[in-house]
Enzyme design. Structure first.
Site, PDB file in Angstrom:
ATOM      1  N   ASP A  61       0.815  -1.220   0.000  1.00 53.30           N
ATOM      2  CA  ASP A  61       0.000   0.000   0.000  1.00 53.30           C
ATOM      3  C   ASP A  61       0.847   1.269   0.000  1.00 53.30           C
ATOM      4  OD1 ASP A  61      -2.080  -1.680   0.074  1.00 53.30           O
ATOM      5  OD2 ASP A  61      -2.804  -1.132   2.085  1.00 53.30           O
ATOM      6  N   GLU A  95       3.789   1.863  -1.199  1.00 53.56           N
ATOM      7  CA  GLU A  95       4.384   2.158  -2.507  1.00 53.56           C
ATOM      8  C   GLU A  95       3.313   2.698  -3.455  1.00 53.56           C
ATOM      9  OE1 GLU A  95       7.106   2.526  -3.831  1.00 53.56           O
ATOM     10  OE2 GLU A  95       6.996   2.070  -5.982  1.00 53.56           O
ATOM     11  N   ASP A 150       0.654   4.328  -2.618  1.00 54.73           N
ATOM     12  CA  ASP A 150       0.354   5.699  -2.182  1.00 54.73           C
ATOM     13  C   ASP A 150       1.415   6.677  -2.682  1.00 54.73           C
ATOM     14  OD1 ASP A 150      -1.858   4.780  -0.923  1.00 54.73           O
ATOM     15  OD2 ASP A 150      -0.992   4.808   1.106  1.00 54.73           O
ATOM     16  N   ILE A 153     -35.222  -6.765 -19.199  1.00 53.83           N
ATOM     17  CA  ILE A 153     -35.603  -8.084 -19.690  1.00 53.83           C
ATOM     18  C   ILE A 153     -36.820  -8.608 -18.944  1.00 53.83           C
ATOM     19  CG2 ILE A 153     -33.539  -8.993 -20.790  1.00 53.83           C
ATOM     20  CD1 ILE A 153     -32.497  -9.868 -18.172  1.00 53.83           C
ATOM     21  N   GLU A 181     -25.955 -16.596 -17.033  1.00 53.68           N
ATOM     22  CA  GLU A 181     -25.126 -15.815 -16.109  1.00 53.68           C
ATOM     23  C   GLU A 181     -25.948 -15.384 -14.895  1.00 53.68           C
ATOM     24  OE1 GLU A 181     -25.246 -11.669 -18.655  1.00 53.68           O
ATOM     25  OE2 GLU A 181     -24.332 -13.448 -19.530  1.00 53.68           O
ATOM     26  N   LYS A 198     -27.934 -12.805 -12.273  1.00 55.72           N
ATOM     27  CA  LYS A 198     -28.655 -11.536 -12.312  1.00 55.72           C
ATOM     28  C   LYS A 198     -28.252 -10.743 -11.075  1.00 55.72           C
ATOM     29  CE  LYS A 198     -33.032  -9.347 -13.302  1.00 55.72           C
ATOM     30  NZ  LYS A 198     -32.921  -8.264 -12.358  1.00 55.72           N
ATOM     31  N   ASP A 244     -27.856  -7.739  -8.390  1.00 52.00           N
ATOM     32  CA  ASP A 244     -28.883  -6.884  -7.794  1.00 52.00           C
ATOM     33  C   ASP A 244     -28.292  -5.526  -7.435  1.00 52.00           C
ATOM     34  OD1 ASP A 244     -31.325  -6.174  -6.877  1.00 52.00           O
ATOM     35  OD2 ASP A 244     -31.225  -7.327  -5.013  1.00 52.00           O
ATOM     36  N   GLU A 249     -23.609  -3.966 -14.344  1.00 50.48           N
ATOM     37  CA  GLU A 249     -24.277  -3.641 -13.093  1.00 50.48           C
ATOM     38  C   GLU A 249     -23.273  -3.142 -12.048  1.00 50.48           C
ATOM     39  OE1 GLU A 249     -27.522  -4.240 -13.384  1.00 50.48           O
ATOM     40  OE2 GLU A 249     -28.397  -4.610 -11.409  1.00 50.48           O
ATOM     41  N   TYR A 255     -19.853  -5.572 -12.552  1.00 50.66           N
ATOM     42  CA  TYR A 255     -19.704  -6.673 -13.503  1.00 50.66           C
ATOM     43  C   TYR A 255     -20.395  -6.301 -14.799  1.00 50.66           C
ATOM     44  CZ  TYR A 255     -17.840 -10.205 -10.279  1.00 50.66           C
ATOM     45  OH  TYR A 255     -17.055 -10.917  -9.418  1.00 50.66           O
ATOM     46  N   LYS A 305     -29.532 -16.043 -21.963  1.00 49.90           N
ATOM     47  CA  LYS A 305     -29.530 -15.290 -23.219  1.00 49.90           C
ATOM     48  C   LYS A 305     -29.228 -16.250 -24.363  1.00 49.90           C
ATOM     49  CE  LYS A 305     -27.904 -11.227 -20.777  1.00 49.90           C
ATOM     50  NZ  LYS A 305     -26.747 -10.414 -20.362  1.00 49.90           N
ATOM     51  N   LYS A 322     -35.937 -15.981 -11.811  1.00 49.61           N
ATOM     52  CA  LYS A 322     -35.770 -15.497 -10.431  1.00 49.61           C
ATOM     53  C   LYS A 322     -35.544 -16.595  -9.399  1.00 49.61           C
ATOM     54  CE  LYS A 322     -37.192 -10.999 -10.323  1.00 49.61           C
ATOM     55  NZ  LYS A 322     -36.680  -9.936  -9.503  1.00 49.61           N
ATOM     56  N   CYS A 330     -35.991 -11.190  34.227  1.00 55.07           N
ATOM     57  CA  CYS A 330     -35.999 -12.259  33.235  1.00 55.07           C
ATOM     58  C   CYS A 330     -37.368 -12.931  33.292  1.00 55.07           C
ATOM     59  CB  CYS A 330     -34.895 -13.250  33.572  1.00 55.07           C
ATOM     60  SG  CYS A 330     -35.040 -14.821  32.702  1.00 55.07           S
ATOM     61  N   CYS A 377     -37.589 -16.623  34.673  1.00 60.54           N
ATOM     62  CA  CYS A 377     -37.403 -17.013  36.070  1.00 60.54           C
ATOM     63  C   CYS A 377     -37.642 -15.895  37.074  1.00 60.54           C
ATOM     64  CB  CYS A 377     -36.007 -17.600  36.266  1.00 60.54           C
ATOM     65  SG  CYS A 377     -34.685 -16.380  36.194  1.00 60.54           S
ATOM     66  N   CYS A 396     -29.829 -12.471  31.982  1.00 62.45           N
ATOM     67  CA  CYS A 396     -30.428 -12.908  33.230  1.00 62.45           C
ATOM     68  C   CYS A 396     -29.273 -13.279  34.154  1.00 62.45           C
ATOM     69  CB  CYS A 396     -31.310 -14.126  32.965  1.00 62.45           C
ATOM     70  SG  CYS A 396     -31.754 -15.003  34.471  1.00 62.45           S
ATOM     71  N   CYS A 429     -32.299 -20.217  36.382  1.00 59.59           N
ATOM     72  CA  CYS A 429     -33.213 -19.871  35.289  1.00 59.59           C
ATOM     73  C   CYS A 429     -33.523 -21.086  34.404  1.00 59.59           C
ATOM     74  CB  CYS A 429     -32.569 -18.770  34.459  1.00 59.59           C
ATOM     75  SG  CYS A 429     -33.553 -18.258  33.066  1.00 59.59           S
TER      76      CYS A 429
HETATM   77  S1  IVH Z   1     -29.090  -8.064 -19.706  1.00 65.36           S
HETATM   78  C1  IVH Z   1     -31.240  -6.267 -23.239  1.00 65.36           C
HETATM   79  N1  IVH Z   1     -27.816  -9.364 -17.809  1.00 65.36           N
HETATM   80  O1  IVH Z   1     -31.497  -6.598 -14.747  1.00 65.36           O
HETATM   81  C2  IVH Z   1     -30.788  -6.982 -22.016  1.00 65.36           C
HETATM   82  N2  IVH Z   1     -29.237  -7.606 -17.154  1.00 65.36           N
HETATM   83  O2  IVH Z   1     -34.244  -6.019 -16.624  1.00 65.36           O
HETATM   84  C3  IVH Z   1     -30.249  -6.056 -21.039  1.00 65.36           C
HETATM   85  N3  IVH Z   1     -29.266  -7.211 -14.738  1.00 65.36           N
HETATM   86  O3  IVH Z   1     -31.763  -3.384 -15.111  1.00 65.36           O
HETATM   87  C4  IVH Z   1     -30.039  -6.602 -19.677  1.00 65.36           C
HETATM   88  N4  IVH Z   1     -27.842  -8.794 -14.191  1.00 65.36           N
HETATM   89  O4  IVH Z   1     -29.362  -3.962 -14.831  1.00 65.36           O
HETATM   90  C5  IVH Z   1     -28.683  -8.382 -18.095  1.00 65.36           C
HETATM   91  N5  IVH Z   1     -26.574 -10.605 -16.285  1.00 65.36           N
HETATM   92  C6  IVH Z   1     -27.447  -9.618 -16.554  1.00 65.36           C
HETATM   93  C7  IVH Z   1     -27.998  -8.818 -15.544  1.00 65.36           C
HETATM   94  C8  IVH Z   1     -28.901  -7.817 -15.874  1.00 65.36           C
HETATM   95  C9  IVH Z   1     -28.601  -7.816 -13.745  1.00 65.36           C
HETATM   96  C10 IVH Z   1     -30.221  -6.109 -14.537  1.00 65.36           C
HETATM   97  C11 IVH Z   1     -30.045  -4.981 -15.496  1.00 65.36           C
HETATM   98  C12 IVH Z   1     -31.429  -4.519 -15.818  1.00 65.36           C
HETATM   99  C13 IVH Z   1     -32.291  -5.630 -15.366  1.00 65.36           C
HETATM  100  C14 IVH Z   1     -32.926  -6.307 -16.557  1.00 65.36           C
END
Ligand code: IVH
Length: 686
Positions: free
Chosen positions: A35, A37, A39, A85, A121, A123, A125, A180, A230, A297, A321, A422, A425, A440, A446
């Site tokens: 760290d 170096e 900095d 999507i 892949e 999804k 959040d 994301e 990512y 996809k 989901k 408590c 008891c 307690c 107890c």
């Molecule tokens: S593809 C045209 N891949 O989920 C396709 N979206 O409704 C564009 N999200 O708000 C989206 N992980 O931010 C894709 N592996 C993933 C994702 C992803 C999260 C989110 C994205 C978007 C929502 C899709």
């Protein structure tokens, strides 16, 4: 005046080196420099840029610490819209099958045609971001907004160390990377812990943390929030031979130095999608970030084109989901539970809610401080989280939903809620200084702590009652044969007959247990003290206490202040001991043990302390609580000390009891040490 060539070259070299280290640290997770170096390089670049402002480039890592606050975010039009999507709400296998069926139909595939190839892949959040690289340099970052236009959040996105400010290798003229931004769980926990320590507001969940940080007008605030990224696709591009499929696109992005999640795969047909869905679900709780599903996809870009869009959603992608880990519900009550160790835990009773795959009706609030910090009240709407096997917890109150009637109520207070006792008891509760938990104090009595207390009492390093294990203790407690450890020695309760009738017990085992209980009476004081399970009193402290007091009664009658004179006994331990013996229920159990013959024998007499008293001169004054003056004098003299009738400079200690008079005054005037009976006992080692 432009900067000299030398400075310009040095700045460029520094930028490249610093970003190389950033990439190694944040993306590859394999630091290349200490760290200090890093900095040093960073500061050198900063000072070069201050001296020669024309050297500051859009890809300079110095921009990662955040710049000036903005009045507002500028709007950005997306040349290629950022679409969302379709979500497959069926969290079971049918979700994948119906998607595959739709794709096959739309592609006009016959029944027997080969399976479609998919890229699968995670999804993530967080929130969607588009990164625009021109000639390989990150020039603009924008939020999704309504999909057509978003907001320019370049300054904030530059603070995300994982996002390269310059692409690696030969970069296209233009490349928009879509992905994301999110906050990892460990980063979220660390950030909140620090905020709590500073008494500053905490984040409700990682998702809000990410969204809030990206939409900070002050980029230095955003820079303090640890974010990750990512990529999952591309937007506009020029001067780039687009790969033939989606998986190839992600591989290409990775080669440019863009973070792409390793949990991605190319599969064929619905069944393989289903197994990916199941595999990731099993992995979900172990991931360091939140996901709310997986995304499938169609892998071939040509097929994607053929499938196109319906109502602004691609027909070639779907989100499959998982059950949500956070849901909203109402608090219908706040109760306090007593755990096996006597810890009191506030628990929210909830209107039933389906979260993390089960119906939840109560959630932990951890401790009183947490209830206050989150300001949870009965009647509030809260966010409940249940991830994996972890006990459901109340994450936050949704303040906007707080009913008027609740607003006027006082914040919740544990002591008040349980009226100081408590509920299991009726004994006193206590909260040690520096501790977050109320407990307690009647560990020996107890019912909530019964099993634990008995198991500890009987354990090998305590009274060592062989055969008295968990299964047996469970039965003894559940059948009310044993309510406190003293009952073990009550022949009316524990005898060969009563034991032989229990599960997994025969005549012989019962005899063995009875014999083991009898044998346990012959124990040392140190083991007995340890066996009582006084909080903060482990084996070593128990030994010290035994050596000092010589009997359980001596220990029992000593106040917290005096206790601190025992080596290694600080205020916290002293409070625990004094609190334990102050609880009448505990004293009753000890008295019954004593009656049964469980006293704990003092081991070798304390030689150290005797040496302390030998040769010292004592003066006794006033009435001592338990010793007559004659008894005290005899004890002092037995250990080689002298007892004098008057105080002088030569007096070492004045032992003062109640109504001490002029001798005490004189001692004070001469600066002679004054102690009470307990102090004397400590010196005497008893
Ligand atoms: S593809 C045209 N891949 O989920 C396709 N979206 O409704 C564009 N999200 O708000 C989206 N992980 O931010 C894709 N592996 C993933 C994702 C992803 C999260 C989110 C994205 C978007 C929502 C899709």
């Amino acid at each position: 005046m432009p900067a000299p060539r030398q400075a310009a070259e040095r700045a460029e070299a520094l930028r490249a080196e610093i970003e190389r280290h950033n990439y190694a640290y944040y993306v590859l997770d394999a630091p290349t420099v200490p760290d200090a170096e890093y900095d040093r390089l960073f500061r050198e670049l900063q000072s070069l840029e201050i001296q020669h402002p024309d050297l500051l480039t859009p890809d300079s890592p110095t921009l990662r610490v955040g710049g000036h606050p903005l009045p507002e975010f500028a709007p950005v039009r997306h040349a290629v819209p950022m679409l969302s999507i379709k979500t497959e709400t069926d969290t079971g296998p049918e979700g994948a099958r119906s998607f595959d069926a739709r794709v096959r139909r739309a592609l006009g595939l016959e029944e027997g045609a080969p399976p479609v190839e998919y890229a699968a892949e995670l999804k993530f959040d967080g929130l969607a971001i588009s990164l625009r690289y021109e000639d390989g340099v990150l020039m603009r970052a924008a939020t999704r907004g309504d999909g057509e236009s978003g907001e320019d959040v370049t300054q904030n996105v530059r603070t995300i160390r994982r996002i390269p400010l310059r692409l690696h290798g030969a970069a296209p003229d233009l490349l928009e990377v879509r992905g994301e931004v999110f906050m990892s769980r460990p980063d979220f926990e660390r950030y909140n812990a620090r905020q709590r320590a500073l008494a500053k507001p905490t984040l409700v969940n990682p998702r809000n943390g990410a969204a809030g940080s990206i939409r900070q007008l002050d980029p230095t605030v955003a820079a303090e929030r640890p974010l990750s990224f990512y990529a999952y696709g591309v937007g506009e591009s020029r001067g780039w031979a687009l790969p033939l499929n989606h998986s190839g696109t992600l591989d290409a992005l990775e080669a440019f130095g863009i973070p792409v999640c390793e949990h991605r795969i190319v599969v064929r047909g619905a069944e393989e999608l289903i197994s990916f869905h199941a595999r990731i679900l099993a992995l979900r709780d172990a991931l360091p970030f939140d996901i709310d599903g997986v995304v499938y996809k169609v892998n071939s870009l040509a097929e994607q084109k053929q499938l196109g869009f319906v109502s602004r959603e691609p027909r070639w992608a779907v989100a499959h989901k998982y059950p949500a880990q956070e849901e909203m519900t109402e608090v219908v009550g706040i109760e306090v539970q007593v755990g096996r160790t006597g810890k009191l835990t506030p628990v929210a009773r909830l209107a039933p809610v389906f979260v993390g795959g089960v119906t939840v009706t109560n959630a932990t609030l951890h401790n009183e401080d947490e209830v206050r910090r989150k300001d949870v009240r009965v009647g509030d709407t809260v966010i409940v989280r249940r991830a994996g096997d972890v006990i459901p917890e109340v994450v936050a109150v949704i303040k906007e939903r707080r009913p008027k009637s609740v607003e006027h109520e006082e914040p919740w207070n544990l002591f008040k809620a349980v009226k100081g006792v408590c509920h299991a008891c009726g004994s006193a509760i206590a909260r040690d200084e520096g501790e977050v938990d109320w407990r307690c104090t009647a560990g020996l009595y107890c019912p909530a702590q019964r099993k634990q207390a008995i198991l500890h009492f009987a354990s090998r390093r305590a009274l060592d009652i062989e055969g008295l294990g968990e299964k047996l203790v469970d039965q003894l407690v559940e059948r009310k044969l044993v309510e406190s450890v003293a009952d073990l020695y009550d022949p009316g309760r524990i005898n060969v007959e009563s034991l032989a009738g229990l599960e997994r017990m025969g005549e012989k085992s019962a005899q063995n247990i009875v014999a083991a209980i009898e044998a346990s009476k012959d124990t040392t004081l140190a083991r007995l003290i340890y066996a009582l399970g006084i909080r903060n009193v482990g084996e070593a402290t128990a030994k010290d206490l035994a050596r000092h007091f010589g009997s359980i009664n001596g220990l029992m009658e000593t106040g917290a202040e005096e206790l601190q004179r025992v080596p290694d006994v600080g205020p916290v331990v002293a409070e625990s001991i004094a609190g334990f013996f102050a609880e009448p229920h505990n004293r009753e159990v000890i008295a019954r043990l004593e009656q049964a013959g469980v006293r704990g024998r003092a081991e070798t007499r304390p030689t150290e302390e005797a040496a302390v008293v030998a040769g010292l001169t004592f003066v006794l004054t006033g009435t001592l609580p338990r010793l007559t003056r004659e008894e005290a004098a005899a004890l002092i003299e037995a250990q080689g000390g002298k007892v004098s009738g008057s105080v002088s400079k030569k007096t070492d200690y004045v032992v003062a009891g109640e109504d001490a008079g002029s001798k005490l005054d004189k001692a004070r005037a001469l600066g002679v040490a004054v102690i009470d009976e307990n102090g004397l006992r400590l010196l005497l080692g008893n």
